[in-house]
Write a protein that holds these residues in place. Structure first.
Motif, mmCIF file in Angstrom:
data_model
loop_
_atom_site.group_PDB
_atom_site.id
_atom_site.type_symbol
_atom_site.label_atom_id
_atom_site.label_comp_id
_atom_site.label_asym_id
_atom_site.label_seq_id
_atom_site.Cartn_x
_atom_site.Cartn_y
_atom_site.Cartn_z
ATOM 1 N N ALA A 414 0.830 -1.208 0.000
ATOM 2 C CA ALA A 414 0.000 0.000 0.000
ATOM 3 C C ALA A 414 0.864 1.258 0.000
ATOM 4 O O ALA A 414 0.558 2.237 -0.697
ATOM 5 C CB ALA A 414 -0.923 -0.012 1.219
ATOM 6 N N LEU A 415 1.937 1.239 0.765
ATOM 7 C CA LEU A 415 2.828 2.402 0.826
ATOM 8 C C LEU A 415 3.439 2.722 -0.532
ATOM 9 O O LEU A 415 3.721 3.883 -0.842
ATOM 10 C CB LEU A 415 3.942 2.158 1.845
ATOM 11 C CG LEU A 415 3.545 2.149 3.321
ATOM 12 C CD1 LEU A 415 4.679 1.601 4.175
ATOM 13 C CD2 LEU A 415 3.148 3.550 3.782
ATOM 14 N N GLY A 416 3.656 1.705 -1.347
ATOM 15 C CA GLY A 416 4.303 1.902 -2.641
ATOM 16 C C GLY A 416 3.372 2.273 -3.774
ATOM 17 O O GLY A 416 3.821 2.544 -4.894
ATOM 18 N N GLN A 417 2.079 2.316 -3.516
ATOM 19 C CA GLN A 417 1.124 2.563 -4.594
ATOM 20 C C GLN A 417 0.905 4.041 -4.894
ATOM 21 O O GLN A 417 0.533 4.397 -6.011
ATOM 22 C CB GLN A 417 -0.221 1.908 -4.243
ATOM 23 C CG GLN A 417 -0.186 0.387 -4.276
ATOM 24 C CD GLN A 417 -1.503 -0.231 -3.835
ATOM 25 O OE1 GLN A 417 -2.244 0.361 -3.039
ATOM 26 N NE2 GLN A 417 -1.800 -1.409 -4.344
ATOM 27 N N HIS A 418 1.116 4.909 -3.926
ATOM 28 C CA HIS A 418 0.845 6.339 -4.106
ATOM 29 C C HIS A 418 1.907 7.146 -3.368
ATOM 30 O O HIS A 418 2.788 6.590 -2.696
ATOM 31 C CB HIS A 418 -0.544 6.694 -3.579
ATOM 32 C CG HIS A 418 -1.656 5.910 -4.200
ATOM 33 N ND1 HIS A 418 -2.161 6.191 -5.444
ATOM 34 C CD2 HIS A 418 -2.356 4.832 -3.741
ATOM 35 C CE1 HIS A 418 -3.126 5.339 -5.746
ATOM 36 N NE2 HIS A 418 -3.276 4.506 -4.731
ATOM 37 N N SER A 419 1.805 8.459 -3.479
ATOM 38 C CA SER A 419 2.706 9.337 -2.743
ATOM 39 C C SER A 419 2.567 9.070 -1.247
ATOM 40 O O SER A 419 1.479 8.764 -0.752
ATOM 41 C CB SER A 419 2.372 10.797 -3.045
ATOM 42 O OG SER A 419 3.126 11.673 -2.226
ATOM 43 N N LEU A 420 3.666 9.207 -0.535
ATOM 44 C CA LEU A 420 3.678 8.893 0.893
ATOM 45 C C LEU A 420 3.001 9.971 1.741
ATOM 46 O O LEU A 420 2.751 9.757 2.926
ATOM 47 C CB LEU A 420 5.120 8.680 1.364
ATOM 48 C CG LEU A 420 5.830 7.472 0.732
ATOM 49 C CD1 LEU A 420 7.307 7.472 1.093
ATOM 50 C CD2 LEU A 420 5.170 6.178 1.171
ATOM 51 N N TYR A 421 2.722 11.102 1.138
ATOM 52 C CA TYR A 421 1.934 12.123 1.818
ATOM 53 C C TYR A 421 1.089 12.852 0.765
ATOM 54 O O TYR A 421 1.429 12.874 -0.420
ATOM 55 C CB TYR A 421 2.806 13.107 2.595
ATOM 56 C CG TYR A 421 3.770 13.930 1.758
ATOM 57 C CD1 TYR A 421 3.363 15.122 1.160
ATOM 58 C CD2 TYR A 421 5.082 13.511 1.575
ATOM 59 C CE1 TYR A 421 4.247 15.869 0.397
ATOM 60 C CE2 TYR A 421 5.972 14.260 0.811
ATOM 61 C CZ TYR A 421 5.548 15.435 0.224
ATOM 62 O OH TYR A 421 6.410 16.177 -0.540
ATOM 63 N N PRO A 422 -0.030 13.437 1.153
ATOM 64 C CA PRO A 422 -0.913 14.125 0.186
ATOM 65 C C PRO A 422 -0.314 15.453 -0.252
ATOM 66 O O PRO A 422 -0.586 16.503 0.336
ATOM 67 C CB PRO A 422 -2.217 14.308 0.978
ATOM 68 C CG PRO A 422 -1.809 14.317 2.400
ATOM 69 C CD PRO A 422 -0.613 13.393 2.512
ATOM 70 N N ASN A 423 0.509 15.402 -1.280
ATOM 71 C CA ASN A 423 1.307 16.563 -1.679
ATOM 72 C C ASN A 423 0.481 17.732 -2.208
ATOM 73 O O ASN A 423 0.946 18.870 -2.216
ATOM 74 C CB ASN A 423 2.337 16.149 -2.724
ATOM 75 C CG ASN A 423 1.720 15.441 -3.919
ATOM 76 O OD1 ASN A 423 1.239 14.313 -3.778
ATOM 77 N ND2 ASN A 423 1.720 16.076 -5.086
ATOM 78 N N ARG A 424 -0.747 17.491 -2.655
ATOM 79 C CA ARG A 424 -1.589 18.575 -3.156
ATOM 80 C C ARG A 424 -2.698 18.970 -2.179
ATOM 81 O O ARG A 424 -3.601 19.728 -2.541
ATOM 82 C CB ARG A 424 -2.183 18.197 -4.519
ATOM 83 C CG ARG A 424 -1.146 18.116 -5.634
ATOM 84 C CD ARG A 424 -1.793 17.798 -6.968
ATOM 85 N NE ARG A 424 -0.805 17.644 -8.019
ATOM 86 C CZ ARG A 424 -0.321 18.638 -8.770
ATOM 87 N NH1 ARG A 424 -0.786 19.873 -8.579
ATOM 88 N NH2 ARG A 424 0.573 18.405 -9.708
ATOM 89 N N ASP A 425 -2.627 18.467 -0.991
ATOM 90 C CA ASP A 425 -3.592 18.879 0.019
ATOM 91 C C ASP A 425 -3.326 20.342 0.395
ATOM 92 O O ASP A 425 -2.183 20.708 0.694
ATOM 93 C CB ASP A 425 -3.465 17.988 1.266
ATOM 94 C CG ASP A 425 -4.608 18.186 2.243
ATOM 95 O OD1 ASP A 425 -4.791 19.327 2.703
ATOM 96 O OD2 ASP A 425 -5.304 17.203 2.555
ATOM 97 N N PRO A 426 -4.340 21.195 0.364
ATOM 98 C CA PRO A 426 -4.129 22.625 0.671
ATOM 99 C C PRO A 426 -3.530 22.880 2.049
ATOM 100 O O PRO A 426 -2.989 23.965 2.296
ATOM 101 C CB PRO A 426 -5.542 23.215 0.572
ATOM 102 C CG PRO A 426 -6.294 22.287 -0.318
ATOM 103 C CD PRO A 426 -5.737 20.927 -0.010
#
Length: 436
Positions: A414-426
């Motif tokens: 699961a960790l490898g499927q997406h960015s490790l943090y929500p980089n576009r979160d305001p």
């Protein structure tokens, strides 16, 4: 005022992705151990001698429910973050989304527990139902009045219905929230509508969460002895799940930072807050644990006191005393230190320790019932188990390692499927610059 300042230039525009080459070995080993261990476990559960099957059924239940509570706890922290609109946790929210996403996969390891063959060794009430000659409710009314009074809840079709409900509905909750979060990573105009939607769709799932942690505890653990009951059981399990899923979050964040990830967005302040939450739930667990014991002791009802009488006999009593001091006193004193909570390595040591105590807690919930069911083979801990049933304790370890390996595999996946943090979160910059 923040201790440091992170600007938008410090946030990777495409996010922070796990380097597959760095974790491929660990991931492959975890998968291999899980597969081999599962094959051996299925053999022990279905092909071993009757004593081995009965013994290992409890081992499997212990390991399964331990890791399931960690997954459930991960979902809880996602729901709480969204509902409270807490900006500090934006940097680490994805870790808990990934932790919670292991919930559906953990249920795969529970499949043996859904078969009558394994249930035969675990749940006496199911054997009574299946052995009834004639309509079950009427038969129970004449042969087991207590079980007859609980028939509205403790009947096999409803049991399967409850399991299906929280397996499917709670899985849908975390899958939907995680997708809502990860879709934001590639949206050039993320805005705030996803945050509002996530907040709305995290309100009513808190009720689903409460039902899930409570009724999994009823159906898998309390059901081992259908005569016993506790009105605080669900809250007790919730306290342990919340505490130790936060401990897993601390370990994952520390591990990721050691590999150069979460740079600029997660720092000592985030670990400090996670450490304070661990401290809070350590205290809460102790409060609920004592309250449950005190109310049962004070009421002195036979059906209630038997739970503690069994666990205060022989060396189980030593383990119970150790649980009281080990699960509360030690982490309570240690986590009072602010400097320690800000240090990822030291806090990770405490996190590992609390997970060990969580394992002991669940061991004491499940395994003493094995002694009652299979002829008092577990009257004492460790020392008497191995001579009484060769490999009984090693079976507990086998089940724990097998499901644990599967848990690690699905978490890393699961960790490898997406960015490790929500980089576009305001709110990512506000989170990165948090100070408390």
């Amino acid at each position: 005022m923040a201790h440091h300042h992170v600007t938008s230039a410090d946030i990777a525009i495409n996010g922070d992705h796990l380097d597959a080459s760095k974790v491929s070995t660990v991931k492959s080993i975890a998968l291999g151990v899980a597969v081999v261990g599962t094959v051996i476990s299925l053999y022990l559960l279905y092909m071993g001698s009757e004593k081995v099957q009965g013994t290992y059924a409890y081992s499997w239940l212990f390991a399964f429910y331990f890791y399931l509570t960690l997954s459930i706890g991960g979902v809880f922290w996602v729901l709480l973050h969204n509902v409270s609109n807490a900006s500090w946790g934006t940097s680490v929210r994805r870790v808990f989304e990934n932790l919670g996403s292991t919930f559906p996969w953990m249920f795969l390891f529970g499949i043996p527990l859904f078969t009558p063959h394994v249930q035969h060794f675990l749940y006496e009430w199911m054997n009574t139902h299946r052995g009834a000659t004639g309509p079950v409710k009427e038969w129970l009314h004449h042969h087991d009045h207590l079980l007859s009074n609980k028939f509205w809840f403790m009947n096999i079709p409803f049991w399967y219905g409850r399991v299906a409900f929280y397996a499917i509905v709670f899985s849908a909750v975390i899958i939907g929230l995680r997708k809502l979060s990860t879709d934001q990573d590639t949206d050039p105009n993320p805005g705030t509508w996803r945050l509002l939607k996530a907040r709305y769709h995290s309100n009513y799932p808190l009720i689903i969460f409460a039902l899930t942690i409570t009724f999994t505890g009823f159906d898998f653990a309390m059901g081992l002895d259908y005569t016993w009951f506790s009105t605080m059981w669900g809250v007790y399990l919730f306290a342990g799940a919340a505490l130790n899923s936060m401990a897993v979050g601390v370990l994952v964040c520390t591990w990721l930072k050691s590999m150069g990830h979460l740079k600029n967005v997660t720092g000592p302040e985030h670990f400090h807050i996670m450490g304070k939450l661990m401290f809070a739930f350590t205290t809460f667990w102790a409060y609920i644990s004592f309250s449950q014991f005190f109310l049962i002791w004070y009421a002195n009802i036979t059906e209630e006191t038997k739970y503690f009488l069994i666990r205060n006999t022989g060396s189980w009593n030593t383990a119970m005393y150790f649980l009281v001091f080990g699960h509360f006193v030690v982490p309570f004193v240690v986590l009072l230190q602010a400097w320690l909570k800000k240090n990822p390595k030291w806090l990770s040591i405490v996190a590992v320790y609390t997970l060990c105590m969580h394992a002991l807690d669940h061991y004491l919930i499940i395994i003493p019932e094995r002694g009652i069911s299979l002829g008092n083979i577990d009257h004492k801990v460790f020392g008497d188990i191995i001579p009484a049933i060769p490999g009984a304790f090693w079976g507990d370890i086998l089940a724990f390692v097998t499901i644990g390996a599967g848990f690690v595999f699905f978490l890393i996946r699961a960790l490898g499927q997406h960015s490790l943090y929500p980089n576009r979160d305001p709110r990512i910059l506000e989170s990165a610059n948090v100070s408390n």
